[in-house]
Design an enzyme around this catalytic site. Structure first.
Site, short mmCIF file in Angstrom:
data_model
loop_
_atom_site.label_atom_id
_atom_site.label_comp_id
_atom_site.label_asym_id
_atom_site.label_seq_id
_atom_site.Cartn_x
_atom_site.Cartn_y
_atom_site.Cartn_z
N CYS A 160 0.72 -1.25 0.06
CA CYS A 160 0.08 0.09 0.01
C CYS A 160 0.87 1.15 0.01
CB CYS A 160 -0.95 -0.03 1.20
SG CYS A 160 -0.13 -0.04 2.99
N HIS A 178 -1.86 0.63 7.26
CA HIS A 178 -2.03 1.17 5.65
C HIS A 178 -1.57 2.35 5.53
CE1 HIS A 178 -4.25 0.05 2.01
NE2 HIS A 178 -5.42 1.09 2.25
N ASP A 234 -7.93 5.76 -2.04
CA ASP A 234 -7.09 4.65 -1.88
C ASP A 234 -6.85 4.01 -3.01
OD1 ASP A 234 -5.74 2.65 -0.66
OD2 ASP A 234 -7.44 2.13 0.76
#
Length: 653
Positions: A403, A447, A463
């Site tokens: 991520c 994250h 995201d």
């Protein structure tokens, strides 16, 4: 030297000390723990072979060796680790110095201190139960020393009864005694205590390392419905400055206050129990609208707390997933479009192809996400190394990352297209514990995502990981399987249902729920919680608190006193009369018992004066103590005591 009858007591004591020290194998260096085990084993051998015990010279050399070991491992004069190592070393050395009964008492007291030091490392209910057990064993050692018992099981039973009798009074003191927080200057912090967690900067692969950690970060209990997994973004540090590889926070905005966003329903109300951390960040659900006054929200909407972050804390929150932030100042615009240098030709061409210079920002955002989705990008916990030009390498060569790679690359592309953007780190998701109805968020849930500033909307969360691995956002991370396989793993609906039927899974959830309530109501029971709890009982002043404390303490003391004194007085009188007859006989022979002199001390003095009657004196004293202070005595013991006193022949000297 100790009498042979005390070998069992010494063995009992050494086993107790070994149990006390066992959990410290995880807390102190192997060299110091090995030194402790060596001396403990040496003392065990000395029970059967006293000649192998060290003399004064060797004991002095061992002491010097222990000090050298402490110095080689020392990390300061004060603090948890320094104190624990010192007491462990002192306890080990004292074991080799046992010469008389008072040495046993000193060892027991040192062992109690070492037992209490366990709570400086771990405060779980399992550790509390273990320490209660070993303290029971230590107390049993004291019972055995003072009552001359050879029966270990009976000594343990007596110590368990004593602890059970003390427990109600301990609970009263815990609940009602005023809790005073230690001043800041009295807290000896151990800087060496390393914890995993998010850092104050982000580099390629920095967050992926957390994907293999099941360390608990915080737990959350919602008052109403729990938000869906796609909305569970727990906001942490925000990074606006980059050198092309490393992302850091803009120092100017770290301490400035935030302008409150405009919130829209629905709202989620919850309580967050935060585990000890390295940093003072508080990871609230994005975006927190109502939060405790002791927390501070900076201009990047990061919540921080004052005080010691290495302390568990609980906070109530109200968060709104729908919000709008305000306008962007000129300085913030420059900060969030900052680049380490001109973009390469490859990146510029990519942005032109995706319409970054001529499309609306919203359209460009969608096209970049489509690019990640369609161009064979992959999501992995073990991305390849990208030492040079990591963003360009990721976009055009490896196309494989975690991520943090996607968030950094996406933010960089936005900035090249002159769209304000920044990287946000924190946690996403959380696994529901159905037994306690709370979420558990662990380090593997770490994250990173991007925030893009759009006209009339403010900062908007984007995201990019969702474009490549939507299951990362829609499902929970299966931490156990992920750690075992070293690959990304998620819970599916079917497998989750199957695990709910698994008794082992249910047992773990039950234990986690018990631990959660233990941490909330026992470990986290500080002055503010005490005030709130007592107020719910109608106790709102210090005077009322002390009244209840004294009253309940007196009540439990009276009950225990009645239980202890309710034994048959006739039997007690007969025992006392027999013992007084024994003392009278010795007094007539010229050896009077001093006022306040205990039976054991009087027996020692009597045996020195009349060594030929030592066996009879020991037996009489032992029977008296058993009948007077022990529950398992019998009528036969009373008859034996009377008989032995009548048979005692003492000649005057």
């Amino acid at each position: 030297m100790l009498a042979s009858i005390e070998k069992n007591i010494l063995l009992f004591l050494l086993i107790s000390v070994g149990l006390i020290a066992l959990p410290h194998i995880y807390h102190i260096p192997a060299s110091i723990f090995g030194f402790f085990v060596l001396l403990l084993t040496w003392r065990f051998i000395g029970i059967w072979k006293p000649s192998c015990l060290p003399g004064k010279l060797l004991l002095f050399l061992l002491t010097v060796g222990g000090l050298v070991l402490l110095y080689s491992q020392h990390q300061g004069l004060f603090g948890r680790d320094a104190g624990t190592r010192l007491f462990m070393t002192a306890l080990a050395l004292k074991l080799l110095e046992i010469r008389q009964e008072r040495d046993l008492y000193l060892i027991v007291f040192l062992a109690f201190i070492v037992a209490a030091s366990q709570f400086l490392y771990e405060q779980s209910i399992a550790m509390a139960g273990y320490i209660l057990f070993v303290c029971c064993v230590l107390l049993g050692t004291l019972v055995a020393i003072n009552s001359r018992r050879q029966n270990t099981l009976n000594a343990l039973k007596t110590s368990a009864v004593i602890l059970a009798q003390a427990l109600p009074l301990a609970i009263v003191l815990f609940v009602f005694f005023p809790r005073v927080e230690a001043p800041r200057w009295m807290l000896f912090e151990d800087k060496s205590r390393a914890k995993t967690g998010l850092s104050d900067s982000m580099e390629p692969g920095s967050i992926s390392d957390l994907g293999f950690s099941d360390e608990l970060v915080f737990r959350v209990r919602f008052q109403g419905p729990i938000p869906p997994n796609a909305q569970r973004y727990w906001r942490g540090p925000v990074f606006s400055v980059t050198d092309g590889k490393r992302w850091t926070a803009a120092k100017r905005y770290t301490y400035t206050a935030a302008a409150e966003p405009d919130f829209s329903e629905p709202a989620y109300r919850y309580t967050l129990l935060l585990e000890p951390q390295n940093n003072n960040w508080v990871f609230a659900l994005e975006m927190a609208g109502d939060y405790p006054s002791q927390l501070h929200m900076n201009s990047e909407y990061l919540l921080t707390r004052s005080g010691n972050p290495d302390k568990r804390a609980e906070y109530p929150f109200t968060s709104y997933p729908s919000y709008r932030t305000g306008e962007l100042s000129g300085h913030k615009l420059r900060t969030n479009t900052q680049l380490p240098g001109p973009a390469s030709q490859k990146i510029t061409s990519l942005i032109k192809r995706l319409g970054g210079f001529d499309k609306q920002p919203e359209q460009f955002v969608d096209r970049v996400l489509q690019h990640f989705n369609r161009e064979n990008f992959s999501y992995t916990l073990t991305p390849p190394l990208m030492e040079d030009n990591p963003i360009e390498t990721f976009l055009f060569e490896t196309r494989s990352g975690f991520c943090s790679h996607y968030a950094a690359a996406f933010t960089y592309l936005m900035r090249v297209a002159n769209i304000p953007a920044r990287v946000v780190t924190g946690y996403h998701g959380g696994v529901l514990n159905p037994v306690g109805n709370f979420l558990e968020i662990r380090q593997a849930d770490a994250h990173a995502w991007t925030e893009v500033w759009l006209e009339n909307r403010g900062w908007v969360r984007v995201d990019p990981t969702a474009a490549v691995a939507p299951e990362r956002i829609e499902q929970n991370v299966n931490i156990e399987q992920q750690i075992a396989s070293r690959n990304i793993s998620f819970f599916s609906a079917d497998s989750e249902l199957a695990r709910q039927l698994d008794w082992l899974k249910q047992a773990r959830q039950l234990w986690s729920s018990v631990d959660y309530n233990w941490q909330r109501w026992v470990i986290n029971y500080h002055s503010a919680n005490q005030t709130q709890f007592l107020a719910s009982l109608g106790i709102e002043s210090l005077k009322q608190m002390l009244f209840w404390l004294v009253g309940l303490g007196a009540l439990f003391t009276a009950i225990l006193s009645w239980l202890l004194l309710s034994r048959k007085e006739r039997t007690a009188d007969k025992v006392l009369r027999c013992y007084r007859r024994f003392c009278t006989r010795l007094g007539k022979a010229g050896l009077k018992r001093n006022a306040g002199e205990g039976p054991i001390d009087f027996a020692k003095r009597s045996k020195k004066a009349y060594p030929e009657q030592a066996e009879a004196i020991d037996e009489i004293t032992g029977l008296f103590i058993k009948l007077r202070y022990q529950k398992e005595s019998s009528q036969a013991d009373l008859s034996r005591l009377s008989e032995r006193v009548d048979q005692l022949k003492i000649r005057r000297r």
